[in-house]
Scaffold this motif. Structure first.
Motif, short mmCIF file in Angstrom:
data_model
loop_
_atom_site.label_atom_id
_atom_site.label_comp_id
_atom_site.label_asym_id
_atom_site.label_seq_id
_atom_site.Cartn_x
_atom_site.Cartn_y
_atom_site.Cartn_z
N HIS A 5 0.85 -1.20 0.00
CA HIS A 5 0.00 0.00 0.00
C HIS A 5 0.88 1.25 0.00
O HIS A 5 0.64 2.18 -0.76
N LEU A 6 1.88 1.25 0.86
CA LEU A 6 2.75 2.41 0.95
C LEU A 6 3.54 2.61 -0.34
O LEU A 6 3.77 3.75 -0.77
N GLU A 7 3.93 1.51 -0.97
CA GLU A 7 4.66 1.60 -2.24
C GLU A 7 3.75 2.18 -3.33
O GLU A 7 4.15 3.06 -4.10
N ARG A 8 2.53 1.67 -3.40
CA ARG A 8 1.58 2.19 -4.41
C ARG A 8 1.29 3.66 -4.18
O ARG A 8 1.29 4.47 -5.12
N MET A 9 1.04 4.01 -2.92
CA MET A 9 0.75 5.41 -2.59
C MET A 9 1.88 6.33 -3.02
O MET A 9 1.65 7.41 -3.57
N ALA A 10 3.10 5.91 -2.75
CA ALA A 10 4.25 6.74 -3.09
C ALA A 10 4.34 6.93 -4.60
O ALA A 10 4.60 8.04 -5.08
N HIS A 11 4.12 5.86 -5.35
CA HIS A 11 4.18 5.96 -6.81
C HIS A 11 3.03 6.80 -7.37
O HIS A 11 3.23 7.59 -8.31
N TYR A 12 1.82 6.63 -6.82
CA TYR A 12 0.71 7.48 -7.26
C TYR A 12 1.01 8.95 -6.98
O TYR A 12 0.73 9.83 -7.80
N SER A 13 1.60 9.22 -5.81
CA SER A 13 1.91 10.60 -5.44
C SER A 13 2.92 11.21 -6.40
O SER A 13 2.78 12.36 -6.84
N ARG A 14 3.93 10.42 -6.75
CA ARG A 14 4.93 10.93 -7.69
C ARG A 14 4.31 11.15 -9.07
O ARG A 14 4.61 12.14 -9.74
N LEU A 15 3.42 10.26 -9.47
CA LEU A 15 2.75 10.40 -10.77
C LEU A 15 1.96 11.70 -10.83
O LEU A 15 2.01 12.44 -11.82
N ILE A 16 1.23 12.00 -9.76
CA ILE A 16 0.45 13.24 -9.71
C ILE A 16 1.38 14.45 -9.75
O ILE A 16 1.16 15.40 -10.51
N HIS A 28 11.41 13.86 -3.22
CA HIS A 28 11.22 13.88 -1.77
C HIS A 28 9.77 13.54 -1.40
O HIS A 28 9.52 12.83 -0.41
N LEU A 29 8.83 14.04 -2.18
CA LEU A 29 7.43 13.69 -1.92
C LEU A 29 7.24 12.18 -2.03
O LEU A 29 6.56 11.56 -1.20
N TYR A 30 7.86 11.58 -3.04
CA TYR A 30 7.78 10.13 -3.21
C TYR A 30 8.36 9.42 -1.98
O TYR A 30 7.78 8.44 -1.49
N LEU A 31 9.49 9.90 -1.48
CA LEU A 31 10.12 9.26 -0.33
C LEU A 31 9.33 9.48 0.96
O LEU A 31 9.31 8.61 1.84
N PHE A 32 8.68 10.64 1.09
CA PHE A 32 7.97 10.97 2.32
C PHE A 32 6.56 10.40 2.38
O PHE A 32 5.98 10.29 3.46
N ALA A 33 5.99 10.04 1.22
CA ALA A 33 4.59 9.59 1.19
C ALA A 33 4.29 8.46 2.18
O ALA A 33 3.24 8.48 2.83
N PRO A 34 5.18 7.46 2.34
CA PRO A 34 4.85 6.37 3.27
C PRO A 34 4.73 6.80 4.73
O PRO A 34 4.26 6.00 5.56
N LEU A 35 5.12 8.03 5.06
CA LEU A 35 5.03 8.48 6.44
C LEU A 35 3.65 9.01 6.81
O LEU A 35 3.40 9.30 7.98
N HIS A 36 2.76 9.13 5.83
CA HIS A 36 1.55 9.92 6.05
C HIS A 36 0.73 9.47 7.26
O HIS A 36 0.19 10.29 7.99
N LEU A 80 16.77 21.71 7.69
CA LEU A 80 16.62 21.39 6.28
C LEU A 80 15.25 21.84 5.77
O LEU A 80 14.22 21.43 6.32
N PRO A 81 15.20 22.68 4.73
CA PRO A 81 13.91 23.12 4.20
C PRO A 81 13.01 21.96 3.78
O PRO A 81 11.80 22.03 3.91
N ASP A 82 13.60 20.88 3.27
CA ASP A 82 12.79 19.76 2.80
C ASP A 82 12.03 19.07 3.92
O ASP A 82 11.08 18.33 3.66
N SER A 83 12.46 19.27 5.18
CA SER A 83 11.73 18.65 6.28
C SER A 83 10.32 19.21 6.40
O SER A 83 9.43 18.55 6.94
N GLN A 84 10.08 20.41 5.86
CA GLN A 84 8.74 20.97 5.90
C GLN A 84 7.78 20.20 5.00
O GLN A 84 6.60 20.04 5.31
N VAL A 85 8.28 19.70 3.88
CA VAL A 85 7.45 18.85 3.01
C VAL A 85 7.03 17.61 3.79
O VAL A 85 5.87 17.18 3.73
N MET A 86 7.96 17.03 4.53
CA MET A 86 7.67 15.86 5.35
C MET A 86 6.58 16.17 6.36
O MET A 86 5.62 15.40 6.55
#
Length: 386
Positions: free
Chosen positions: A201-212, A229-237, A286-292
């Motif tokens: 599920h987390l893998e699919r979610m991450a790929h869907y997020s990157r696709l969008i 980074h969004l792809y990498l962070f998606a499984p944390l949701h 790190l600014p990217d931590s805000q995306v997380m």
């Protein structure tokens, strides 16, 4: 009564523009650092007109543009290429050797978008270096010049230090991100989290997020760094679900109001867990931590303000959270649950569109999925639950 223009409420396009500007600020940290290294490099090697990194993902054998520093012209972004389809690059990755092209036009043809872009931008010579992290191939570093034969042995020696610096900069950040995501996975397993948040599920979610995100990139000026980074962070949701009792998390029927209220606390619990990990790994600056943070904090907000925990509306909700929300619901609809069979992708998209009409979801994110239905089906089939 009229007011000065500065006092008028911003229009939707203006708000989108402001949001895109904020995204650039929080999602371009590595790009900024690469540009700084590029400026230093030019003092020694003035003919390096472009430095870029493409990351490799073993799960689908794809190389994807990641960060770049391009002095002039149009940078290539949002490009992906199957490594095994290039004998030359595959050979470099396997042999750990570098490649010099003294005259690009004599070697490459316009058979793919990247080659066509190189020729259109007038690049004459290039130097390609494979990157490794703990003996594992992670991607390529590309140096390009508008001059022919720019990468002599002397220049290559000058670039050795920068190869190391750039490689360390990229691998260090990726390691920090992976440390966070790996720690989250360990925490989930330690807490015996057994709901529907399976690895697939987390893998699919991450790929869907990157696709969008890739489809939205031109409109919001999203960098490849932000997208990855969004792809990498998606499984944390939904990491906060480790703090929800199994009696609620695994309940087969509907939740009563008290149970629903407790379930909804998983967002704040997730924020608390994430903040602790960010502090422990030293990611606060790190600014990217805000995306997380936005991924965890905002994925249950709704555009009409009916979501939780803060009742945010419209572009008050970070784009990354809007993307994750759509990806999460898509996967929930198209996956098996104890109480339902999986929906078809077509039926799920129709439901997402109904939620857009009701003011719940971002229409651009749903439209992005509609533009890539074959890829959606491929992701769903590739990462099926066992």
């Amino acid at each position: 009564m009229t007011f000065p223009a500065s006092h008028l409420a911003p229009t939707e396009p203006e708000r989108n523009k402001e949001a895109a500007s904020l995204i650039r600020q929080v999602g371009d940290d590595l790009n900024f650092r690469l540009r700084q290294l590029h400026e230093q490099l030019l003092e020694q090697v003035p003919d390096v007109d472009r430095i870029a990194c493409a990351l490799y993902e073993p799960s689908d054998d794809m190389l994807r543009t990641f960060v770049h520093s391009t002095r002039q012209g149009v940078a290539i972004k949002g490009y992906e290429f199957c490594l095994s389809e290039s004998a030359s690059l595959s050979g470099l990755a396997a042999s750990r050797s570098v490649r010099i092209l003294d005259e690009i036009a004599d070697v490459v043809n316009a058979a793919n978008p990247h080659s066509q872009w190189l020729l259109n931008e007038g690049y004459r010579s290039s130097f390609t270096v494979p990157l490794y992290e703990r003996q594992e191939f992670i991607g390529f570093l590309f140096y390009d010049s508008l001059k022919p034969a720019a990468f002599s042995k002397k220049v290559q020696r000058s670039l050795e230090v920068y190869n190391t610096l750039i490689s360390l900069t990229i691998s260090n950040e990726l390691n920090l991100v992976r440390s966070i995501t790996t720690s989250a996975q360990v925490a989930r397993e330690f807490a015996s989290l057994r709901d529907f948040e399976t690895g697939n599920h987390l893998e699919r979610m991450a790929h869907y997020s990157r696709l969008i995100a890739r489809e939205l990139a031109p409109r919001y000026d999203l960098s490849d760094e932000y997208i990855e980074h969004l792809y990498l962070f998606a499984p944390l949701h939904d990491i906060g679900k480790i703090g929800i009792p199994d009696s609620i998390l695994l309940k087969s029927g509907g939740l009563n109001p008290e149970e629903r209220a407790l379930m909804n606390t998983h967002v704040q619990k997730g924020i608390d867990v994430l903040e602790r990990m960010i502090g422990e790994f030293g990611l606060n600056t790190l600014p990217d931590s805000q995306v997380m943070r936005n991924v965890v904090a905002g994925h249950h907000e709704c555009l009409d303000g009916s979501g939780y925990p803060n009742g945010l509306k419209g572009v008050e909700i970070a784009l990354e959270a809007r993307i994750i929300a759509v990806a999460d619901i898509l996967d929930a609809l198209t996956s098996h649950r104890p109480y339902k069979e999986p929906w078809s992708v077509k039926a799920a998209i129709c439901e997402l569109e109904r939620l857009v009409e009701r003011g719940k979801l971002d229409g651009d994110c749903v439209q992005a999925l509609k533009c890539h239905l074959p890829e959606v089906n491929t992701i769903r089939d590739r990462f099926k639950d066992s």
